[in-house]
Every structure is written in C-alpha cells, then in structure tokens.
Design a protein around this motif. Structure first.
Motif, PDB file in Angstrom:
ATOM      1  N   LEU A  25     -17.017  30.707  10.678  1.00 14.55           N
ATOM      2  CA  LEU A  25     -15.932  31.244   9.851  1.00 14.55           C
ATOM      3  C   LEU A  25     -14.624  31.266  10.639  1.00 14.55           C
ATOM      4  O   LEU A  25     -13.555  30.924  10.107  1.00 14.55           O
ATOM      5  CB  LEU A  25     -16.314  32.654   9.397  1.00 14.55           C
ATOM      6  N   ARG A  26     -14.703  31.637  11.898  1.00 11.18           N
ATOM      7  CA  ARG A  26     -13.506  31.661  12.750  1.00 11.18           C
ATOM      8  C   ARG A  26     -12.925  30.257  12.912  1.00 11.18           C
ATOM      9  O   ARG A  26     -11.708  30.061  12.804  1.00 11.18           O
ATOM     10  CB  ARG A  26     -13.864  32.225  14.127  1.00 11.18           C
ATOM     11  N   HIS A  27     -13.785  29.274  13.156  1.00 16.05           N
ATOM     12  CA  HIS A  27     -13.310  27.898  13.314  1.00 16.05           C
ATOM     13  C   HIS A  27     -12.642  27.404  12.028  1.00 16.05           C
ATOM     14  O   HIS A  27     -11.600  26.737  12.073  1.00 16.05           O
ATOM     15  CB  HIS A  27     -14.471  26.978  13.685  1.00 16.05           C
ATOM     16  N   ALA A  28     -13.244  27.730  10.881  1.00 17.98           N
ATOM     17  CA  ALA A  28     -12.667  27.311   9.603  1.00 17.98           C
ATOM     18  C   ALA A  28     -11.326  27.997   9.364  1.00 17.98           C
ATOM     19  O   ALA A  28     -10.388  27.384   8.841  1.00 17.98           O
ATOM     20  CB  ALA A  28     -13.635  27.621   8.464  1.00 17.98           C
ATOM     21  N   ALA A  29     -11.216  29.269   9.750  1.00  8.77           N
ATOM     22  CA  ALA A  29      -9.958  30.000   9.585  1.00  8.77           C
ATOM     23  C   ALA A  29      -8.852  29.361  10.423  1.00  8.77           C
ATOM     24  O   ALA A  29      -7.698  29.247   9.973  1.00  8.77           O
ATOM     25  CB  ALA A  29     -10.149  31.460   9.984  1.00  8.77           C
ATOM     26  N   GLU A  30      -9.184  28.945  11.625  1.00  9.37           N
ATOM     27  CA  GLU A  30      -8.198  28.284  12.487  1.00  9.37           C
ATOM     28  C   GLU A  30      -7.724  26.978  11.858  1.00  9.37           C
ATOM     29  O   GLU A  30      -6.531  26.645  11.904  1.00  9.37           O
ATOM     30  CB  GLU A  30      -8.812  28.026  13.865  1.00  9.37           C
ATOM     31  N   ARG A  31      -8.647  26.244  11.261  1.00 14.39           N
ATOM     32  CA  ARG A  31      -8.282  24.978  10.608  1.00 14.39           C
ATOM     33  C   ARG A  31      -7.463  25.217   9.342  1.00 14.39           C
ATOM     34  O   ARG A  31      -6.584  24.416   9.002  1.00 14.39           O
ATOM     35  CB  ARG A  31      -9.548  24.183  10.286  1.00 14.39           C
ATOM     36  N   LEU A  32      -7.739  26.317   8.644  1.00 14.54           N
ATOM     37  CA  LEU A  32      -6.942  26.659   7.466  1.00 14.54           C
ATOM     38  C   LEU A  32      -5.482  26.874   7.846  1.00 14.54           C
ATOM     39  O   LEU A  32      -4.568  26.403   7.160  1.00 14.54           O
ATOM     40  CB  LEU A  32      -7.494  27.923   6.800  1.00 14.54           C
ATOM     41  N   VAL A  33      -5.268  27.577   8.932  1.00 13.11           N
ATOM     42  CA  VAL A  33      -3.906  27.835   9.403  1.00 13.11           C
ATOM     43  C   VAL A  33      -3.202  26.527   9.742  1.00 13.11           C
ATOM     44  O   VAL A  33      -1.995  26.373   9.516  1.00 13.11           O
ATOM     45  CB  VAL A  33      -3.927  28.769  10.631  1.00 13.11           C
TER      46      VAL A  33
END
Length: 268
Positions: A25-33
């Motif tokens: 989830l953290r990795h996906a959040a970073e990519r969303l940004v």
C-alpha cells in the motif's frame, strides 16, 4: 500432517501478512503521488487485502484491528471509488471507439477522462495524505503484535474459522443472486468472493474465484456506465455485453463456483 503455516502463531502470522499488504500500500501511495495511473488499482487491491486480514483476524491482531482503524481504512477505500470507476469506463469505451456506431463516443470519453483526472487529483491531495497519517500507528501496532503475540491460537484453526464464516456468507449471497440477479446482489457477491479469495491466498493458488469476480466486476462497471449519457450504439453494446456475461454465469459457472466454495467450508 500439519504444515508449519498451520502450526504457526495466528497473531504473528496474520500481523506479518498485514504488514506485507501495508508495505504494498505504501509503494502504491508513492506511485500515486508521482502520477502513475496504474497505481490506483494497486492501491485499492493492497488496501482491500489489508482490510480483509484486519477483519478476519481481528481477535488476534488487537490493537491494530480496532474498529476505529478499520473504519478509517474503509472510508479511504470509498474515497478512491469514483476515480476507479471512471478509469474502467474510459478503458471500456476506448477499446471500442473504432467500432461501428461508436463514431461519437469520443466526446463521452473526454468528459469521463476530465472527471477521472479531477478525481485522481483529489486522491493525490487528500486520500494519500490520510493514508500517511494512519500508516505509522498501524505499522507500529502490527509490529508489536508480531513481536509479542502468543503461540496460540494457531494460524490454521483461526483461518479455518474465518474461511468458514466467509464461505457461509458467500453461499447466502449466491442464493440471493440466483433468486434475483440484480446489480446490488451481484456487487455484494463479488465483494464476498474477494474476501474469501484473499483468505485462501496464503494456502492455495486457485483462480476459480478470480475469474468469477472479474465477470461480476465487468458487470458492475457496465451498470455504472449504462446510466451515463451515452449514444444509442454504446447503450446497445453495453446491453449486449451484459447479456453475454449473464449467459456465461448461467452456463454452469455458478454451479462450479458453488461446489468450489462448499469444499472450502471445511477448510483445514
């Protein structure tokens, strides 16, 4: 003979699985940004998997699995829904825009794309921030459970109870869908199939549930797209594809799925 996974500590093992989902989830959040459109799907999947584990093993994951935390994660998931729906609609229409009768669909795609971009920006500005706010506390609590959890209860029996509950819920929803295969019943059944599949993932790789939920997922997307302002040809194509999905589900797929789930009610 019991496997090491069956005999492992339920608290330690479930906390470890939840932490892996939290990391994804953290990795996906970073990519969303960073503006990665594909990250939205990964964010939602990781969030859904995390929520399933926190709910199914909530008795051994306290305080990480408290109701307040699970509600925050649920609100976060709902926040991402509109952007995901628009993304799916744009993709479905774009794949068919060169078909006969779809000549005027470009204006619909542009409208949906504007909505998707605005919803995606809101996720970047608000939803990701909410995730960063709750992540440290959740990670800390899960790590504490993983360090301090007792050997018992064992992961195998706890999983068996969780799978039995979810399989029972799935069977009730399947019966309701058979009686009246409307959009709301199909959506609830699809969500139930995801919960069951995520619980089974550490134990087996079977794509029966995935195939089924993909069909219901497409039906859900088409239900939402159908109520948008579409040219007549698009509405005709939507109705045709929905009829094909209903025929496929009626062609023994539901019976096969029912047998699959019944076998897992006595899991382990």
């Amino acid at each position: 003979m019991q496997t090491p996974l069956q005999c492992s500590s339920a608290g330690k093992t479930a906390a470890g699985i939840a932490l892996r989902h939290l990391k994804a989830l953290r990795h996906a959040a970073e990519r969303l940004v960073d503006g990665d459109d594909d990250a939205l799907h990964d964010f939602r999947v990781a969030l859904r998997r995390l929520r399933v584990i926190l709910s199914a093993y909530r008795n051994v994951l306290k305080p990480a699995s408290r109701r307040k935390m699970r509600k925050k994660l649920k609100r976060l998931a709902r926040f991402t829904g509109p952007a995901r729906d628009a993304q799916a609609w744009v993709l479905w229409l774009s794949e068919r825009k060169n078909s006969a009768g779809f000549e005027h669909v470009s204006s619909v795609i542009r409208k949906l794309e504007r909505f998707r971009v605005a919803a995606f920006r809101e996720i970047q500005e608000k939803a990701v921030g909410r995730f960063w706010d709750l992540k440290p506390k959740l990670a800390h609590r899960l790590k504490k459970v993983r360090r301090q959890a007792d050997v018992r209860p064992l992961f195998g029996p706890e999983t068996a109870k969780a799978v039995s509950r979810e399989a029972g819920s799935f069977m009730r929803l399947l019966a309701a869908y058979r009686r009246r295969p409307v959009a709301t019943a199909g959506h609830k059944l699809r969500i139930a199939s995801k919960r069951l599949r995520y619980l089974l993932e550490p134990w087996e790789k079977d794509f029966s549930l995935k195939y089924f939920q993909d069909l219901l997922g497409e039906m859900h997307d088409l239900d939402g797209l159908e109520i948008q302002k579409n040219p007549a040809a698009v509405l005709t194509a939507i109705k045709k594809r929905k009829a094909e999905i209903r025929d496929e589900l009626a062609g023994g797929k539901l019976d096969d799925l029912e047998k699959f789930v019944r076998r897992r009610r006595n899991f382990l």
